[in-house]
Design a protein around this motif. Structure first.
Motif, PDB file in Angstrom:
ATOM      1  N   LYS A   1      52.429  62.304  26.913  1.00  0.00           N
ATOM      2  CA  LYS A   1      51.157  62.792  26.394  1.00  0.00           C
ATOM      3  C   LYS A   1      50.207  63.042  27.555  1.00  0.00           C
ATOM      4  CE  LYS A   1      49.345  58.118  25.599  1.00  0.00           C
ATOM      5  NZ  LYS A   1      48.778  57.181  24.599  1.00  0.00           N
ATOM      6  N   PRO A   2      49.216  63.901  27.389  1.00  0.00           N
ATOM      7  CA  PRO A   2      48.246  64.125  28.468  1.00  0.00           C
ATOM      8  C   PRO A   2      47.373  62.896  28.684  1.00  0.00           C
ATOM      9  CG  PRO A   2      47.605  65.320  26.488  1.00  0.00           C
ATOM     10  CD  PRO A   2      48.951  64.725  26.208  1.00  0.00           C
ATOM     11  N   GLY A   3      46.753  62.839  29.856  1.00  0.00           N
ATOM     12  CA  GLY A   3      45.896  61.689  30.182  1.00  0.00           C
ATOM     13  C   GLY A   3      46.506  60.846  31.270  1.00  0.00           C
ATOM     14  N   ASP A   4      45.679  60.403  32.206  1.00  0.00           N
ATOM     15  CA  ASP A   4      46.162  59.669  33.368  1.00  0.00           C
ATOM     16  C   ASP A   4      46.772  58.323  32.982  1.00  0.00           C
ATOM     17  OD1 ASP A   4      45.115  61.792  34.689  1.00  0.00           O
ATOM     18  OD2 ASP A   4      43.512  60.687  35.706  1.00  0.00           O
ATOM     19  N   ILE A   5      47.805  57.930  33.723  1.00  0.00           N
ATOM     20  CA  ILE A   5      48.354  56.572  33.624  1.00  0.00           C
ATOM     21  C   ILE A   5      47.631  55.749  34.676  1.00  0.00           C
ATOM     22  CG2 ILE A   5      50.420  55.160  33.858  1.00  0.00           C
ATOM     23  CD1 ILE A   5      52.037  57.557  32.885  1.00  0.00           C
ATOM     24  N   LEU A   6      46.953  54.695  34.251  1.00  0.00           N
ATOM     25  CA  LEU A   6      45.933  54.050  35.066  1.00  0.00           C
ATOM     26  C   LEU A   6      46.503  52.993  36.005  1.00  0.00           C
ATOM     27  CD1 LEU A   6      43.185  53.690  32.328  1.00  0.00           C
ATOM     28  CD2 LEU A   6      43.521  55.552  33.973  1.00  0.00           C
ATOM     29  N   GLY A   7      45.787  52.801  37.137  1.00  0.00           N
ATOM     30  CA  GLY A   7      46.236  51.903  38.184  1.00  0.00           C
ATOM     31  C   GLY A   7      45.369  50.680  38.351  1.00  0.00           C
ATOM     32  N   ARG A   8      45.219  50.232  39.594  1.00  0.00           N
ATOM     33  CA  ARG A   8      44.660  48.908  39.876  1.00  0.00           C
ATOM     34  C   ARG A   8      43.172  48.781  39.585  1.00  0.00           C
ATOM     35  NH1 ARG A   8      44.397  48.540  46.450  1.00  0.00           N
ATOM     36  NH2 ARG A   8      43.468  50.561  46.837  1.00  0.00           N
ATOM     37  N   LEU A   9      42.479  49.891  39.405  1.00  0.00           N
ATOM     38  CA  LEU A   9      41.082  49.787  38.999  1.00  0.00           C
ATOM     39  C   LEU A   9      40.957  49.477  37.516  1.00  0.00           C
ATOM     40  CD1 LEU A   9      39.419  52.711  41.015  1.00  0.00           C
ATOM     41  CD2 LEU A   9      39.606  50.285  41.616  1.00  0.00           C
ATOM     42  N   HIS A  10      42.092  49.404  36.843  1.00  0.00           N
ATOM     43  CA  HIS A  10      42.113  49.123  35.402  1.00  0.00           C
ATOM     44  C   HIS A  10      43.132  48.023  35.111  1.00  0.00           C
ATOM     45  CE1 HIS A  10      39.759  52.837  34.839  1.00  0.00           C
ATOM     46  NE2 HIS A  10      40.551  53.335  35.770  1.00  0.00           N
ATOM     47  N   ASN A  11      43.107  46.981  35.914  1.00  0.00           N
ATOM     48  CA  ASN A  11      44.025  45.854  35.733  1.00  0.00           C
ATOM     49  C   ASN A  11      43.757  45.110  34.435  1.00  0.00           C
ATOM     50  OD1 ASN A  11      45.684  45.907  38.041  1.00  0.00           O
ATOM     51  ND2 ASN A  11      44.125  44.908  39.290  1.00  0.00           N
ATOM     52  N   THR A  12      44.809  44.511  33.903  1.00  0.00           N
ATOM     53  CA  THR A  12      44.629  43.544  32.828  1.00  0.00           C
ATOM     54  C   THR A  12      44.111  42.238  33.439  1.00  0.00           C
ATOM     55  OG1 THR A  12      46.847  42.613  33.048  1.00  0.00           O
ATOM     56  CG2 THR A  12      46.604  44.542  31.619  1.00  0.00           C
ATOM     57  N   ALA A  13      43.824  41.283  32.569  1.00  0.00           N
ATOM     58  CA  ALA A  13      43.344  39.984  33.055  1.00  0.00           C
ATOM     59  C   ALA A  13      44.395  39.265  33.880  1.00  0.00           C
ATOM     60  CB  ALA A  13      42.917  39.116  31.869  1.00  0.00           C
TER      61      ALA A  13
ATOM     62  N   VAL B   1      49.873  50.740  45.896  1.00  0.00           N
ATOM     63  CA  VAL B   1      49.777  51.654  44.750  1.00  0.00           C
ATOM     64  C   VAL B   1      48.331  52.126  44.696  1.00  0.00           C
ATOM     65  CG1 VAL B   1      50.177  51.923  42.279  1.00  0.00           C
ATOM     66  CG2 VAL B   1      51.590  50.343  43.598  1.00  0.00           C
ATOM     67  N   ARG B   2      48.088  53.318  45.223  1.00  0.00           N
ATOM     68  CA  ARG B   2      46.728  53.674  45.616  1.00  0.00           C
ATOM     69  C   ARG B   2      45.899  54.403  44.566  1.00  0.00           C
ATOM     70  NH1 ARG B   2      45.337  50.612  49.680  1.00  0.00           N
ATOM     71  NH2 ARG B   2      43.571  52.019  49.986  1.00  0.00           N
ATOM     72  N   ALA B   3      46.510  54.973  43.534  1.00  0.00           N
ATOM     73  CA  ALA B   3      45.720  55.820  42.627  1.00  0.00           C
ATOM     74  C   ALA B   3      46.321  55.802  41.232  1.00  0.00           C
ATOM     75  CB  ALA B   3      45.689  57.253  43.164  1.00  0.00           C
ATOM     76  N   ASP B   4      45.537  56.257  40.256  1.00  0.00           N
ATOM     77  CA  ASP B   4      46.074  56.542  38.934  1.00  0.00           C
ATOM     78  C   ASP B   4      47.064  57.704  39.052  1.00  0.00           C
ATOM     79  OD1 ASP B   4      44.163  54.714  38.140  1.00  0.00           O
ATOM     80  OD2 ASP B   4      42.777  56.231  37.362  1.00  0.00           O
TER      81      ASP B   4
ATOM     82  N   GLU C   1      47.966  43.007  35.976  1.00  0.00           N
ATOM     83  CA  GLU C   1      48.981  44.034  35.779  1.00  0.00           C
ATOM     84  C   GLU C   1      48.285  45.372  35.594  1.00  0.00           C
ATOM     85  OE1 GLU C   1      52.494  42.992  33.166  1.00  0.00           O
ATOM     86  OE2 GLU C   1      51.078  41.452  32.518  1.00  0.00           O
ATOM     87  N   ASN C   2      48.921  46.457  36.043  1.00  0.00           N
ATOM     88  CA  ASN C   2      48.419  47.790  35.735  1.00  0.00           C
ATOM     89  C   ASN C   2      49.584  48.718  35.476  1.00  0.00           C
ATOM     90  OD1 ASN C   2      48.953  49.411  38.373  1.00  0.00           O
ATOM     91  ND2 ASN C   2      47.871  47.571  39.087  1.00  0.00           N
ATOM     92  N   ALA C   3      49.344  49.740  34.660  1.00  0.00           N
ATOM     93  CA  ALA C   3      50.423  50.578  34.141  1.00  0.00           C
ATOM     94  C   ALA C   3      51.142  51.350  35.233  1.00  0.00           C
ATOM     95  CB  ALA C   3      49.868  51.529  33.085  1.00  0.00           C
ATOM     96  N   VAL C   4      50.390  51.976  36.128  1.00  0.00           N
ATOM     97  CA  VAL C   4      51.061  52.792  37.138  1.00  0.00           C
ATOM     98  C   VAL C   4      51.798  51.907  38.151  1.00  0.00           C
ATOM     99  CG1 VAL C   4      49.189  53.037  38.837  1.00  0.00           C
ATOM    100  CG2 VAL C   4      50.817  54.888  38.521  1.00  0.00           C
ATOM    101  N   GLY C   5      51.284  50.718  38.423  1.00  0.00           N
ATOM    102  CA  GLY C   5      51.970  49.801  39.326  1.00  0.00           C
ATOM    103  C   GLY C   5      53.328  49.395  38.775  1.00  0.00           C
ATOM    104  N   GLU C   6      53.388  49.119  37.478  1.00  0.00           N
ATOM    105  CA  GLU C   6      54.654  48.731  36.873  1.00  0.00           C
ATOM    106  C   GLU C   6      55.588  49.927  36.730  1.00  0.00           C
ATOM    107  OE1 GLU C   6      53.845  46.382  33.397  1.00  0.00           O
ATOM    108  OE2 GLU C   6      53.124  44.695  34.608  1.00  0.00           O
ATOM    109  N   LEU C   7      55.032  51.118  36.580  1.00  0.00           N
ATOM    110  CA  LEU C   7      55.850  52.328  36.591  1.00  0.00           C
ATOM    111  C   LEU C   7      56.511  52.500  37.959  1.00  0.00           C
ATOM    112  CD1 LEU C   7      56.530  54.732  34.680  1.00  0.00           C
ATOM    113  CD2 LEU C   7      54.683  55.986  35.827  1.00  0.00           C
ATOM    114  N   VAL C   8      55.777  52.198  39.016  1.00  0.00           N
ATOM    115  CA  VAL C   8      56.306  52.303  40.376  1.00  0.00           C
ATOM    116  C   VAL C   8      57.491  51.361  40.577  1.00  0.00           C
ATOM    117  CG1 VAL C   8      55.786  51.712  42.783  1.00  0.00           C
ATOM    118  CG2 VAL C   8      54.234  53.187  41.503  1.00  0.00           C
ATOM    119  N   VAL C   9      57.351  50.084  40.193  1.00  0.00           N
ATOM    120  CA  VAL C   9      58.456  49.140  40.420  1.00  0.00           C
ATOM    121  C   VAL C   9      59.624  49.408  39.485  1.00  0.00           C
ATOM    122  CG1 VAL C   9      57.208  47.271  41.554  1.00  0.00           C
ATOM    123  CG2 VAL C   9      57.166  47.411  39.064  1.00  0.00           C
ATOM    124  N   ASP C  10      59.359  49.939  38.296  1.00  0.00           N
ATOM    125  CA  ASP C  10      60.462  50.371  37.435  1.00  0.00           C
ATOM    126  C   ASP C  10      61.285  51.445  38.149  1.00  0.00           C
ATOM    127  OD1 ASP C  10      59.704  48.643  35.431  1.00  0.00           O
ATOM    128  OD2 ASP C  10      58.750  50.176  34.181  1.00  0.00           O
TER     129      ASP C  10
END
Length: 747
Positions: free
Chosen positions: A421-433, A468-471, A436-445
């Protein structure tokens, strides 16, 4: 005789006690630094946060009145830090209690710097503006800078008239020689892509200074750089003043860049180096002193300012309470800060050109020092055209960016895959508590996938979030471009598969939880639970780890783990990876991520954000409840087996492996939390036998040195000092008892 003896005993005891207290007081007041200079421990400068409520210099009301300084020299320092090649990077900027949206880009930064300088000179017609930077101008850059060896960034800085700078850790990303080449405009000595080779190689005009980076071979500062620079200012009305600048690199450099990039250099203590060159400048008569230091600091919304830079300034005061440092421009931590430590103004302007420092003061030409009370510091956002239409976007800098975009367009605009779907997959500026962040886990996958594809079966993958520098930008048509993927993984680090025991993996996971989680990992192929522990140096501990089949990690078993060469060298302080045995090389992280997106798309697995459930936090009570449920399930299953032997029943699940806290103990010893083991219902021998090479309480688990947050707990005391104390106290007590006994007899 008895009366005199009691008096003499009392006097002797008092003298011995006084001797001890005096000796101990001297010891506490003065220690010695690594260069032999005395450090006075009782000098603690006050930290006061300076308010930044205005968004522009023109709206600021606390500038010093120029009319009071007619005989002095007006000086403005405009500063930035951590640009990271962010030619077009935008985002939000929180300064004080205000958050500004859509800030940034170098063209807007240039316009804001010009506007701030015009405002200053309108009030100070004879004033001088000096533009400075505090490191990390390059490295971890978007494609329009990185693909051209960051030379467009240097062109932009030149166009903005930056005069003085220092080294950050990212200036070492491709070796210090390559950075100095682009600073000086030399021809490439390696073969890069066609666009980079054809790009104009122009001298930047920036004077790079560093005082604490020296060659191990001879102790000299490399590449002819100088430790400080004296700027002589001549005003239009005939006044002359001098101001000194000292450049400082972070001593954390060895954990922030590849070994080959720092192995030839020693990084000297920041505070001791500042004190040394502060004295040298004062001997030359220069008393207005500015430090450009790539060391972090932050000011939070509650008005608290803390960080490495604050600690360094405090240590400077301990070394030399009469130091003449007036201004400290910080970098590295990518956060906002504005404070006064002692009498030193301390600022940091976030990162990637979203903000800038503006400091104005008046130098007395007879003393070459800032007039007391005249120096005022502020940090301002780089506002968009919409929010600040009166600030002109710089046309020359815009042209530099557009030229860079044109040169790299054929590479970065190439489609490599599609998202669901359209829309950025977010990184470290949008960490969970749980960090974890979505793009970081996409990278290690992707890294785990790439290892298996290369014939190097791997169990887990881990990467440092700083890499992991950006969304991941996804276009409206769901397409993902080469440039978007490269922005996420810009370093080109080499990925390797290494062997690690379960105990080493747990150690690495626990190393996330010291230093306020400043450095943490994204993980694939495993998930774990962590909880609180009563240790201010490491407030959390990992207690359960499972593989992707939900099997508990075996502390003694060897697993294959994908990591980058930065982590393999102990980067970000993850020393647990340093001794891991190399199994094989996967490739560059940039290429691996791009290929993963392409492969998944070709297989019909459109890119989506992973579910972020790989790090699970539980309180002690929640953890105990989980263990109780687990044990009840085991007991129920056992009863079912004994009473229904003629039926097929489910086997009880594997026992939970409870990992002791990594408040680590000396080598070859293990101190388990007996209560937590009892509650968990396990006495797993493999846990006891495998967790070795651990560090004493109060030591940093990465460095085996005392942490800044809390010194090592005191031991029973120095035996000699304690003996004097006990002897003196005992003699005084004996005298007291003798006097009491005599009075009773007299009565």
């Amino acid at each position: 005789m008895k009366s005199k003896g009691s008096k003499y005993t009392l006097l002797l005891g008092t003298a011995l006690l006084g001797f001890y207290l005096q000796a101990n007081s001297i010891h506490a007041a003065t220690t010695t630094s690594s260069n032999g200079q005395p450090v006075t421990d009782n000098v603690t400068p006050l930290v006061q946060t300076n308010k930044d409520e205005a968004s522009t210099p023109q709206a600021t009301t606390d500038w010093a009145d120029p009319a009071q300084y007619q005989h002095d020299v007006p000086v403005q320092i405009l500063g930035i830090n951590d640009l990271h090649g962010g030619l077009e990077t935008t985002g939000s900027a929180t300064i004080g209690n205000n958050t500004y949206s859509d800030t940034g880009t170098v063209a807007r930064l240039a316009g804001h710097l010009d506007s701030a300088e015009e405002s200053f000179k309108a009030a100070n017609p004879t004033g001088t503006t000096i533009r400075v930077e505090a490191g990390d101008m390059v490295g971890a850059s978007p494609a329009n800078s990185a693909l051209l060896q960051d030379e467009p960034t240097m062109h932009a800085l030149k166009a903005m008239n930056f005069d003085i700078g220092t080294l950050g850790n990212h200036e070492f990303d491709e070796g210090l020689a390559e950075y100095m080449r682009i600073v000086n405009g030399g021809q490439p000595v390696k073969q890069y892509n066609e666009a980079a080779m054809a790009y104009p190689h122009v001298k930047s005009g920036i004077n790079i200074i560093t005082a604490n980076v020296v060659q191990k071979s001879d102790g000299q500062i490399p590449f002819g750089m100088q430790p400080y620079l004296i700027k002589e200012i001549h005003t239009s009305d005939g006044k002359v003043a001098r101001i000194g600048f000292i450049g400082i690199e972070t001593t954390s450099l060895p954990i922030l860049t590849l070994y080959d990039n720092h192995k030839d250099y020693d990084i000297l203590d920041e505070a001791e180096t500042i004190a040394k060159y502060d004295r040298i400048l004062r001997k030359k008569g220069v008393n207005a002193i500015v430090v450009l230091a790539h060391t972090g600091v932050s000011t939070d919304k509650e008005g608290n300012t803390k960080g490495n830079a604050v600690d360094i300034i405090k240590k400077l005061y301990q070394i030399d309470p009469n130091n003449s440092v007036d201004l400290y421009i910080a970098g590295h931590s990518h956060q906002y800060a504005n404070a006064t430590v002692g009498s030193v103004k301390l600022v940091q302007a976030i990162y990637t050109g979203k903000a800038y420092d503006d400091i104005i003061g008046y130098i007395d030409p007879t003393t070459d020092d800032f007039v007391k009370g005249s120096l005022v510091s502020h940090v301002y956002p780089v506002l968009s055209e919409k929010d600040a239409p009166n600030v002109k976007t710089d046309a020359n800098v815009t042209a530099i960016v557009q030229d860079a975009n044109r040169r790299v367009a054929p590479i970065i605009n190439k489609k490599i895959g599609e998202a669901a779907k359209p829309g950025d997959i977010l990184g470290r500026l949008h960490n969970t508590a749980t960090r974890e962040n979505a793009v970081g886990e996409l990278v290690v996958d992707g890294q785990l996938y790439a290892a298996k594809k290369a014939g190097l079966p791997a169990d887990f993958a881990m990467t440092n979030t700083g890499g992991v520098r950006a969304d991941l930008h996804v276009n409206n048509d769901r397409s993902i471009t080469w440039g978007s993927a490269q922005a996420v993984q810009p370093f080109g680090n080499i990925l390797r598969v290494v062997q690690m025991t379960g105990a080493q993996i747990v150690k690495a996971l626990n190393q996330q939880y010291d230093e306020d989680q400043a450095y943490y990992l994204q993980v694939a192929g495993l998930h774990y639970t962590y909880t609180d522990q009563n240790d201010p140096n490491q407030p959390y501990k990992v207690v359960k780890v499972y593989d992707q089949n939900n099997q508990p990690l075996d502390m003694q078993k060897t697993y294959n783990v994908v990591i980058n060469d930065f982590l393999a060298g102990g980067g970000d302080g993850f020393s647990a990876f340093k001794d891991a045995k190399l199994v094989g090389i996967v490739g560059q992280d940039t290429d691996v991520f791009i290929d993963y997106i392409t492969d998944m798309t070709n297989k019909g697995n459109l890119i989506t954000a992973p579910v972020m459930n790989r790090k699970i936090y539980m309180t002690a009570a929640q953890l105990a409840g989980e263990t109780t449920k687990h044990n009840e399930k085991d007991q129920s299953a056992t009863q079912s087996v004994t009473t229904q032997t003629d039926k097929v029943v489910n086997q009880p699940t594997a026992p939970v492996v409870v990992i002791p806290a990594t408040v680590e103990q000396p080598a070859n010893t293990v101190q388990l939390n007996a209560e937590s083991m009892r509650k968990a219902g396990t006495n797993n021998a493999s846990v006891n036998n495998s967790l070795t090479n651990l560090t004493p309480v109060g030591l940093n688990s990465r460095t085996n040195r005392p942490t800044n947050k809390q010194a090592i707990l005191p031991q029973t005391g120095d035996n000699d000092e304690l003996s004097w104390l006990l002897l003196g106290t005992s003699l005084m007590s004996m005298t007291g008892l003798t006097l009491i006994k005599r009075k009773r007899k007299q009565a």
